[in-house]
Design an enzyme around this catalytic site. Sequence first.
Site, PDB file in Angstrom:
ATOM      1  CB  ILE A 152     -93.927 -57.480  90.232  1.00 37.42           C
ATOM      2  CG1 ILE A 152     -95.052 -57.759  88.678  1.00 37.42           C
ATOM      3  CG2 ILE A 152     -94.282 -57.888  91.835  1.00 37.42           C
ATOM      4  CD1 ILE A 152     -94.895 -58.847  88.807  1.00 37.42           C
ATOM      5  CE  LYS A 181     -86.442 -54.040  80.354  1.00 35.72           C
ATOM      6  NZ  LYS A 181     -87.643 -52.932  79.475  1.00 35.72           N
ATOM      7  CE  LYS A 239     -87.556 -57.129  82.035  1.00 37.05           C
ATOM      8  NZ  LYS A 239     -88.724 -57.155  80.836  1.00 37.05           N
ATOM      9  CB  ALA A 243     -83.900 -34.818  77.452  1.00 37.16           C
ATOM     10  NE  ARG A 256     -84.969 -40.715  69.309  1.00 35.50           N
ATOM     11  CZ  ARG A 256     -84.396 -42.538  69.055  1.00 35.50           C
ATOM     12  NH1 ARG A 256     -83.512 -42.850  69.802  1.00 35.50           N
ATOM     13  NH2 ARG A 256     -85.468 -42.776  70.131  1.00 35.50           N
ATOM     14  CD  GLU A 271     -87.079 -53.660  75.934  1.00 32.76           C
ATOM     15  OE1 GLU A 271     -86.270 -52.670  75.975  1.00 32.76           O
ATOM     16  OE2 GLU A 271     -88.200 -53.749  77.416  1.00 32.76           O
ATOM     17  CB  THR A 314     -93.690 -46.570  76.359  1.00 26.35           C
ATOM     18  OG1 THR A 314     -93.702 -46.404  74.966  1.00 26.35           O
ATOM     19  CG2 THR A 314     -95.272 -46.910  76.832  1.00 26.35           C
TER      20      THR A 314
HETATM   21  P1  NAP Z   1     -89.330 -45.587  74.030  1.00 27.97           P
HETATM   22  O1  NAP Z   1     -90.930 -45.958  73.922  1.00 27.97           O
HETATM   23  O2  NAP Z   1     -88.979 -45.971  72.340  1.00 27.97           O
HETATM   24  O3  NAP Z   1     -89.490 -43.910  74.548  1.00 27.97           O
HETATM   25  C1  NAP Z   1     -88.157 -43.579  74.733  1.00 27.97           C
HETATM   26  C2  NAP Z   1     -87.942 -42.006  75.267  1.00 27.97           C
HETATM   27  O4  NAP Z   1     -86.719 -41.868  74.694  1.00 27.97           O
HETATM   28  C3  NAP Z   1     -88.710 -41.156  73.815  1.00 27.97           C
HETATM   29  O5  NAP Z   1     -88.803 -40.296  74.234  1.00 27.97           O
HETATM   30  C4  NAP Z   1     -87.407 -41.171  72.786  1.00 27.97           C
HETATM   31  O6  NAP Z   1     -86.834 -39.934  72.182  1.00 27.97           O
HETATM   32  C5  NAP Z   1     -86.089 -41.139  73.977  1.00 27.97           C
HETATM   33  N1  NAP Z   1     -85.108 -40.777  73.510  1.00 27.97           N
HETATM   34  C6  NAP Z   1     -84.375 -42.001  73.318  1.00 27.97           C
HETATM   35  N2  NAP Z   1     -83.437 -41.506  72.755  1.00 27.97           N
HETATM   36  C7  NAP Z   1     -83.069 -40.232  72.978  1.00 27.97           C
HETATM   37  C8  NAP Z   1     -81.531 -39.662  73.049  1.00 27.97           C
HETATM   38  N3  NAP Z   1     -80.528 -40.437  72.678  1.00 27.97           N
HETATM   39  N4  NAP Z   1     -81.829 -37.675  73.793  1.00 27.97           N
HETATM   40  C9  NAP Z   1     -83.069 -37.588  73.661  1.00 27.97           C
HETATM   41  N5  NAP Z   1     -84.190 -38.892  73.857  1.00 27.97           N
HETATM   42  C10 NAP Z   1     -84.257 -40.009  74.050  1.00 27.97           C
HETATM   43  O7  NAP Z   1     -89.845 -46.099  75.184  1.00 27.97           O
HETATM   44  P2  NAP Z   1     -90.230 -47.030  76.644  1.00 27.97           P
HETATM   45  O8  NAP Z   1     -91.219 -48.068  76.091  1.00 27.97           O
HETATM   46  O9  NAP Z   1     -90.771 -45.977  77.191  1.00 27.97           O
HETATM   47  O10 NAP Z   1     -88.702 -47.202  77.552  1.00 27.97           O
HETATM   48  C11 NAP Z   1     -87.902 -46.430  77.820  1.00 27.97           C
HETATM   49  C12 NAP Z   1     -86.928 -47.263  78.960  1.00 27.97           C
HETATM   50  O11 NAP Z   1     -88.427 -48.308  80.162  1.00 27.97           O
HETATM   51  C13 NAP Z   1     -86.167 -48.656  78.552  1.00 27.97           C
HETATM   52  O12 NAP Z   1     -84.585 -48.942  79.305  1.00 27.97           O
HETATM   53  C14 NAP Z   1     -87.203 -49.360  78.269  1.00 27.97           C
HETATM   54  O13 NAP Z   1     -86.734 -51.390  78.488  1.00 27.97           O
HETATM   55  C15 NAP Z   1     -87.921 -49.078  79.961  1.00 27.97           C
HETATM   56  N6  NAP Z   1     -88.957 -49.662  79.978  1.00 27.97           N
HETATM   57  C16 NAP Z   1     -89.973 -49.870  79.267  1.00 27.97           C
HETATM   58  C17 NAP Z   1     -91.243 -50.686  79.220  1.00 27.97           C
HETATM   59  C18 NAP Z   1     -92.612 -50.891  79.057  1.00 27.97           C
HETATM   60  O14 NAP Z   1     -93.161 -51.519  78.535  1.00 27.97           O
HETATM   61  N7  NAP Z   1     -92.183 -49.575  77.200  1.00 27.97           N
HETATM   62  C19 NAP Z   1     -91.104 -51.472  81.126  1.00 27.97           C
HETATM   63  C20 NAP Z   1     -90.522 -51.597  81.870  1.00 27.97           C
HETATM   64  C21 NAP Z   1     -88.724 -50.824  81.140  1.00 27.97           C
HETATM   65  P3  NAP Z   1     -87.875 -39.221  70.766  1.00 27.97           P
HETATM   66  O15 NAP Z   1     -90.040 -40.078  71.819  1.00 27.97           O
HETATM   67  O16 NAP Z   1     -88.440 -38.210  70.513  1.00 27.97           O
HETATM   68  O17 NAP Z   1     -87.856 -40.702  69.488  1.00 27.97           O
HETATM   69  N1  HSE Z   2     -90.246 -55.464  77.130  1.00 30.23           N
HETATM   70  C1  HSE Z   2     -90.969 -55.255  78.105  1.00 30.23           C
HETATM   71  C2  HSE Z   2     -91.465 -56.334  77.860  1.00 30.23           C
HETATM   72  C3  HSE Z   2     -90.652 -53.637  78.780  1.00 30.23           C
HETATM   73  O1  HSE Z   2     -92.382 -56.839  77.417  1.00 30.23           O
HETATM   74  O2  HSE Z   2     -91.152 -56.998  79.383  1.00 30.23           O
HETATM   75  C4  HSE Z   2     -91.019 -53.774  80.165  1.00 30.23           C
HETATM   76  O3  HSE Z   2     -89.961 -54.363  80.513  1.00 30.23           O
END
Ligand code: NAP
Ligand code: HSE
Length: 438
Positions: free
Chosen positions: A138, A107, A207, A45, A47, A192, A15
């Site tokens: 924010i 976080k 957070k 990178a 998975r 998450e 995402t």
């Molecule tokens: P996500 O959609 O699950 O994406 C995770 C990505 O990391 C995927 O592309 C996955 O690959 C890759 N990945 C995971 N483990 C890996 C490994 N060992 N080696 C290589 N690639 C790996 O997660 P996300 O929502 O983007 O969140 C990512 C981070 O941002 C997290 O720490 C989350 O807490 C933080 N965050 C998310 C948001 C939100 O709104 N989503 C907001 C703020 C912060 P594949 O695609 O091939 O599975």
């Molecule tokens: N899962 C988290 C949320 C992503 O819903 O706030 C943003 O940190």
Amino acid sequence: MSVPVLNIGICGFGTVGQGVWQHLSANRARLEARLGVRLHLARAAVRDLGRARDVRLPRRLLTTDPLAIARDPAIHIVCELMGGTTVARQVTLTALRLGKVVVSANKALICEHGAEIMATARRHGGHFFFEASVAGGIPIIKALREGLVANRFPRIYGILNGTCNYILTRMREQGAPYAEVLAEAKRLGYAEADESLDVDGWDTAHKAAVLAWLAHGVWVRTDQMVVEGISRLTPADLRNAATLGYGIKLLAVITRDFRREELSVRVHPTLLPAGDVIANVNGVFNAISVTGDVVGTTLYSGRGAGRDATASAVISDLADAAALLRHGKGAHLLGEDAVAPARCRLAPPERILSRYYVRLTVRDEPGVLARVAATMARHRVSIATVIQGPSERPRAASLVLTTHQSDERALARTLRRLRALAAVLEDPVLLRIGDFAP
Ligand code: NAP
Ligand code: HSE
């Protein structure tokens, strides 16, 4: 004069990673003109190389080895957007040991390993940026570190989890079932990978730990906090709260008593007066109230999760990283523990005061209310209001009590006693009532 090129490697292309790539590609010319550097998206990178993605990349730019990106001497800035705390920690520490800039949205990692990460960055001349780790789009990290640097912070509270706020809003407005709304939040990219981090309050706690460190220079572990999530709340709680003149929000509350030098960090669903601005922040939006001793109370609101809001925060860190690499050190590079050495201890439960909402499912028979009231009186918990209504269980009633001000220790003891009463049929639901008027 030639324009320097900064090579960016993105570990994690889900995402957030795709959002960063998409918006950076779309706005590259404007950003480069402002920053005076060329931003080159070098590698990403993942998975699973075979997964279909909204943002397509040439196969040659993709790898399944995020450590190769961290170690690549050609890469100046490593974005860790994978999540988790094992490979993410290795990638972060490896890049920092090589003196690189790491940009992170993670976080959970910062909460668990923040002290090690900051120390590694300092020791090896690396830099760690983490604006996207708290409250999505924010710029709260910048606000605390830079805009409010003149202040000490007696109170910070707010909504820090977009998924939970989205669920609570949909439950209240449409009476939508919890499981259905959670599935929708996942589909929208808010939740998450392990959604229990959201709904059980842990993501908010991670957070809160980051904000507490920024504001007070102390790393508070989640096992030192009260952490309660939203999974036991029912539409009836939202209706009861409305009847009493409140909305319910999952809040992080960070308070410091500067006279006693005591800090408290807690996460729990909270009844907020219906007129409180934060009670009216809905959907995926987050909101944070920061009270500083110089500025007074300030308020920040915006989208707290999702691809675009989070990409906005990551790109702001990339811009800071570019300015740093081009022009040298900035004020944000001071370590909080270096400028504000930890002098405070954690407040004991008897000094954490609140009013409370207690919902009990009890046998519908004479004398039960009197037994409940006597149990509360024994622990000096004074009842303010009582609402009795029907329960979904046969021959049972729902008792909703609010209390006058009491403390966490007295309430914990009272709940233990209430659970032991034969007339109490289910584990009580306990919520705090937030009185945060300035
Ligand atoms: P996500 O959609 O699950 O994406 C995770 C990505 O990391 C995927 O592309 C996955 O690959 C890759 N990945 C995971 N483990 C890996 C490994 N060992 N080696 C290589 N690639 C790996 O997660 P996300 O929502 O983007 O969140 C990512 C981070 O941002 C997290 O720490 C989350 O807490 C933080 N965050 C998310 C948001 C939100 O709104 N989503 C907001 C703020 C912060 P594949 O695609 O091939 O599975
Ligand atoms: N899962 C988290 C949320 C992503 O819903 O706030 C943003 O940190």
